[in-house]
Every structure is written in structure tokens, then in C-alpha cells.
Design an enzyme around this catalytic site. Structure first.
Site, mmCIF file in Angstrom:
data_model
loop_
_atom_site.group_PDB
_atom_site.id
_atom_site.type_symbol
_atom_site.label_atom_id
_atom_site.label_comp_id
_atom_site.label_asym_id
_atom_site.label_seq_id
_atom_site.Cartn_x
_atom_site.Cartn_y
_atom_site.Cartn_z
ATOM 1 C CG ASP A 116 98.581 70.067 13.984
ATOM 2 O OD1 ASP A 116 97.679 71.179 13.735
ATOM 3 O OD2 ASP A 116 100.112 70.199 13.249
ATOM 4 C CG HIS B 113 71.604 58.371 27.313
ATOM 5 N ND1 HIS B 113 71.509 59.737 27.664
ATOM 6 C CD2 HIS B 113 71.284 57.561 26.388
ATOM 7 C CE1 HIS B 113 70.091 59.847 26.324
ATOM 8 N NE2 HIS B 113 69.886 58.315 26.466
ATOM 9 C CG ASP C 101 70.690 51.872 21.912
ATOM 10 O OD1 ASP C 101 70.433 51.837 20.666
ATOM 11 O OD2 ASP C 101 70.053 52.714 22.357
ATOM 12 C CG HIS D 66 67.560 61.779 19.057
ATOM 13 N ND1 HIS D 66 68.785 61.858 20.461
ATOM 14 C CD2 HIS D 66 67.741 60.304 19.477
ATOM 15 C CE1 HIS D 66 67.944 60.703 21.236
ATOM 16 N NE2 HIS D 66 67.551 60.054 20.027
ATOM 17 C CD GLU E 179 64.678 54.479 21.602
ATOM 18 O OE1 GLU E 179 64.443 54.016 22.140
ATOM 19 O OE2 GLU E 179 64.727 55.409 21.210
ATOM 20 C CE1 TYR F 134 65.819 50.408 29.849
ATOM 21 C CE2 TYR F 134 64.114 51.551 29.990
ATOM 22 C CZ TYR F 134 64.945 51.516 29.138
ATOM 23 O OH TYR F 134 64.942 51.197 28.166
ATOM 24 N NE ARG G 227 66.912 51.328 24.635
ATOM 25 C CZ ARG G 227 68.009 51.997 25.283
ATOM 26 N NH1 ARG G 227 67.712 51.197 27.241
ATOM 27 N NH2 ARG G 227 69.425 52.092 25.059
HETATM 28 MN MN LIG Z 1 66.569 54.566 20.391
#
Ligand SMILES: [Mn+2]
Length: 434
Positions: free
Chosen positions: A36, A239, A256, A357, A380, A384, A401
Site C-alpha cells: 500500500d 555507480h 559522490d 543530469h 568531475e 580509476y 574523482r
Molecule cells: Mn555528477
């Protein structure tokens, strides 16, 4: 108090650009999570941009031409539902509070649209954004078409209103920049708090809780996107959102995270040592990414191409990769061949605004667009380094980053997120304080 004139001005500007026709712009639907319960409701950004209205089940209709009109369809007042779900404006209060020419209960949308669409040359809608809405509007158009013998014509062209809206949203006005400054300041404070809190043995999600606590206590109830809190090797997963590992002495932590405030996003990345002291290898890579970011900042000014900050960052990163023996060859050679993409596989930024974005074309007529005052975006760069036979072992699993949010000004850019510590000494100092 809602500043009505802000939204009225935006609607008037859109109507001017439409020329003649009718626009139908719905807000977002509520989405069920399970049983619900629903996901936290989030309005549609473009709908909000034109209305300031945040309730679900609402549709904006604009008539452009000699007699422009802006009309809101929304939920009716409902004493019973308001006991369960809280306040709703209802058409009457919404008209006064948000400055529409007319408002109606959303239940009358279909019937009213058949009437309003008649004899309009063009129908503007977010074409292709939602298949159900596309089908619904085409069916409606068909019903108007069926009245042809009574002298009513249906719009003979359907246009994507987003082409106009996205160009408007790309250039932020002073109200938007002010809100984005505040969203950025809260997010920067959250990153400071995370740095003070971090130490070996703590869990990634404990750090996430510190970030969220700082957002919410300032009234920013939602994150602009799911926070990435990535210790050690996880920083090389772009991500990573599991955020469920223990932080280890000697590793880096990449965060991030940014909040959403009054519908606007902040987007900050910082990378720092879990134990508060950069190792020599971490320092070497960090300095390169930071220098790449400085180069991108220097290239962020009006008249430069959108791609200039990226090109500047890539040049510094690629030279750094050669210096670190991650790559061999010449600078121009590794840029030309794209060899640097093994360690830097994303672009240096994206538009930022109501959506993290944000909307807006990056190219116009097949060329990178040029930067103009009011454009907001992220800077940014990153590096890596995954373990591999041909990679110096000291660099394995270093993922870095550094991300800030900028707005282009008359002669350069403003860094909205400068309060988040970034240099090696600033970071080591704030982590030492605890
Ligand atoms: Mn970004």
C-alpha cells in the site's frame, strides 16, 4: 510565499515561443513501491518550473496566441482524504496562490481538453516521454477531429514541447542560482561532516547516514541521487551504491553525494583517505586529478565550447598517466588513440539543475555548444586504476574523482561547492581535527 511572477514569466515566455497552439504538460505520476505504500512523491521538473506546484495529479494547459491563457487542472479539496494524506490546494486556492487564468478539477481534464484543443493549429506536449500520455492525447485529438462537420478542426501538428522548455531550463535565472547555491552549501557541509566522521572500522552506510542527517536537518529531505560511499576498490565501480562494506585503514573513500533542495540538485564528489593521511601513491594520483580539475575550471568561461573543460582535463590526466607509467607513448598519441579511457572512461561533466543530469542539448547543429552565463554544470575528472599485470602494484585499486558544481558568469564561472575541502592539506587538516 510563492513568488507567482516568477512562474508567470516563464509561462509567458514559453507561450511566446509556441506562437499559436495549445500545450499540455502533466506532472509526474505517483509510483507504488510495494503493498500500500508509494515511493516518496517527486513532481515533474518541467511542470514545476512552469507552475511551482508540487501536488500529484496535476496538468498544466497553456494556450498561446492572441489570447494567451494558463490553466491548471488539479485535485479537488477533499476533507476525508486530507485527514489521511494532508493538505491539498484545490482548484480555487491554487488559482489565487499560483496565478493561473483558470483552474479546474483534474477529473474534468478530458472534457475540457476536447473543447480547448478545437481550432488550435498545434498541440505541444512532452512527446515520447510517456507512452500512456501520448496515446491519451492522440485519442483526444481524434475526438476533436470527429467534430469536423460542426466546423471544429483538430491541431494538425503535434510538437515536442521539451525542445522549447529544455532550452529555457538550460539557462538558470537568479532565483534558480540562489537555490542551487543553498543546495550546494548544504551538500558541502555534509561532505565536511563525512570527512570528520570517517575512520577505519566504520561502515560505508554509517558515513551515508551522516550525509543524509546533514541534508535533512537543513530541510533538504531528499538526495538528488543515491549516494555513492565507496571505500577502497569499490571506488573503481562508477555507480557503486551498495554502501555496505567496512572502511579499511590505508584505503581511500570516494563519496559522490548531493541533496535536492526546493527541487534543485547539488552533486559533489570528494575522495579522501580513510585514516586521514594520504599515502605517497594516493597523493600522486590525487594531485593529477586535482590539476585536471583546475584546468577544466580555467576553461569554464563564456564563449568557450562545452567540450573545452573536458579537453583540458583529459590533457592533464593523460600526461599524469604517462608520468605514473600507466600508459606509454606520447601525450598526443594516447589522447588520439583514446588509450587514456582505460583509466578515465567518463566525461568531465554534465548539466546540473532541477535534475542532477539536467536537460539541454550538448551539441547544436552537430557542434558542441558554447558556454553562456547562467549555464550550470559539474566538473568531475577522475582516475580509476584496477589491478592488472601491466599496472604498477602501488597504484592498484586507487579510484579518485573530484567533483564541483559551477555556474558560468559574465567573465568565468562561480564554484558553488567551494566549501567542500579539496586540497591535500585541507582534507588532512579537517580529518585531524577530530
Ligand atoms: Mn555528477
Amino acid at each position: 510565499m510563492t513568488d507567482i511572477s516568477l512562474y508567470q514569466r516563464r509561462r509567458a515566455l514559453l507561450q511566446q515561443q509556441m506562437g499559436r497552439g495549445i500545450a499540455v504538460i502533466p506532472t509526474a505520476e505517483e509510483v507504488e513501491r510495494n503493498g500500500d505504500t508509494h515511493y516518496a512523491y517527486r513532481h515533474d521538473s518541467s511542470f514545476y518550473y512552469l507552475t511551482g506546484f508540487t501536488e500529484p495529479e496535476a496538468v498544466l494547459v497553456l494556450i498561446a496566441g492572441d489570447e494567451p491563457k494558463s490553466i491548471l487542472f488539479c485535485r479537488e479539496k477533499n476533507a476525508e482524504r486530507e485527514i489521511w494524506d494532508g493538505f491539498r490546494y484545490g482548484p480555487e486556492a491554487a488559482q489565487a496562490e499560483f496565478g493561473f487564468d483558470a483552474t479546474y478539477p483534474v477529473a474534468q481534464l478530458h472534457e475540457k481538453l476536447v473543447e480547448l484543443m478545437g481550432n488550435q493549429p498545434s498541440l505541444f506536449c512532452p512527446l515520447g516521454a510517456d507512452a500512456d500520455w501520448d496515446a491519451r492525447l492522440l485519442k483526444l485529438r481524434g475526438e476533436v477531429q470527429a467534430k469536423v462537420r460542426s466546423g471544429v478542426r483538430a491541431p494538425n501538428e503535434v510538437r515536442d514541447v521539451r525542445a522549447l522548455l529544455h532550452e529555457m531550463r538550460l539557462i538558470k535565472d537568479s532565483h534558480e542560482i540562489a537555490v542551487m547555491r543553498r543546495a550546494a552549501a548544504i551538500s558541502a557541509e555534509a561532505h565536511r561532516r563525512a570527512m570528520r566522521f570517517t575512520r577505519p572500522g566504520r561502515m560505508e552506510y554509517e558515513v551515508e547516514a551522516e550525509l543524509v542527517h546533514e541534508f535533512v536537518r537543513h530541510g533538504a529531505r531528499h538526495q538528488a541521487y543515491p549516494a555513492i560511499v565507496a571505500g577502497g576498490a569499490s571506488a573503481c565501480v562508477l555507480h557503486y551504491v551498495s554502501n555496505d562494506r567496512k572502511l579499511r585503514d590505508g584505503d581511500l573513500l570516494l563519496i559522490d553525494a548531493g541533496c535536492e533542495l526546493e527541487g534543485y540538485a547539488a552533486d559533489i564528489t570528494r575522495t579522501f583517505p580513510v585514516n586521514g593521511r594520504f599515502s605517497a601513491a594516493q597523493r600522486d594520483v590525487y594531485e593529477i586529478v586535482l590539476a585536471a580539475q583546475s584546468a577544466a575550471f580555467a576553461a569554464s568561461r563564456p564563449g568557450n565550447s562545452w567540450d573545452a573543460p573536458h579537453e583540458a582535463a583529459v590533457r592533464v590526466l593523460a600526461q599524469g598517466m604517462l608520468d605514473l607509467k600507466l600508459l606509454t607513448g606520447t601525450l598526443d598519441g594516447v589522447i588520439e588513440s583514446g588509450a587514456y579511457k582505460r583509466f578515465y572512461m567518463h566525461r568531465t561533466g554534465h548539466w546540473l539543475g532541477m535534475d542532477v543530469h539536467d536537460v539541454g542539448d550538448y551539441k547544436v547543429d552537430d557542434r558542441w555548444r558554447s558556454l553562456q552565463p547562467g549555464m550550470a554544470y559539474t566538473i568531475e575528472p577522475g582516475c580509476y586504476i584496477r589491478p592488472a599485470d601491466d599496472v604498477p602494484e602501488a597504484l592498484w585499486n586507487i579510484g579518485i574523482r573530484i567533483e564541483d558544481d559551477v555556474v558560468i558568469t559574465a567573465d568565468g564561472c562561480e564554484n558553488l561547492t567551494a566549501d567542500a575541502p579539496k586540497t591535500l592539506s585541507e582534507i588532512e587538516e579537517i580529518m585531524r581535527d577530530e
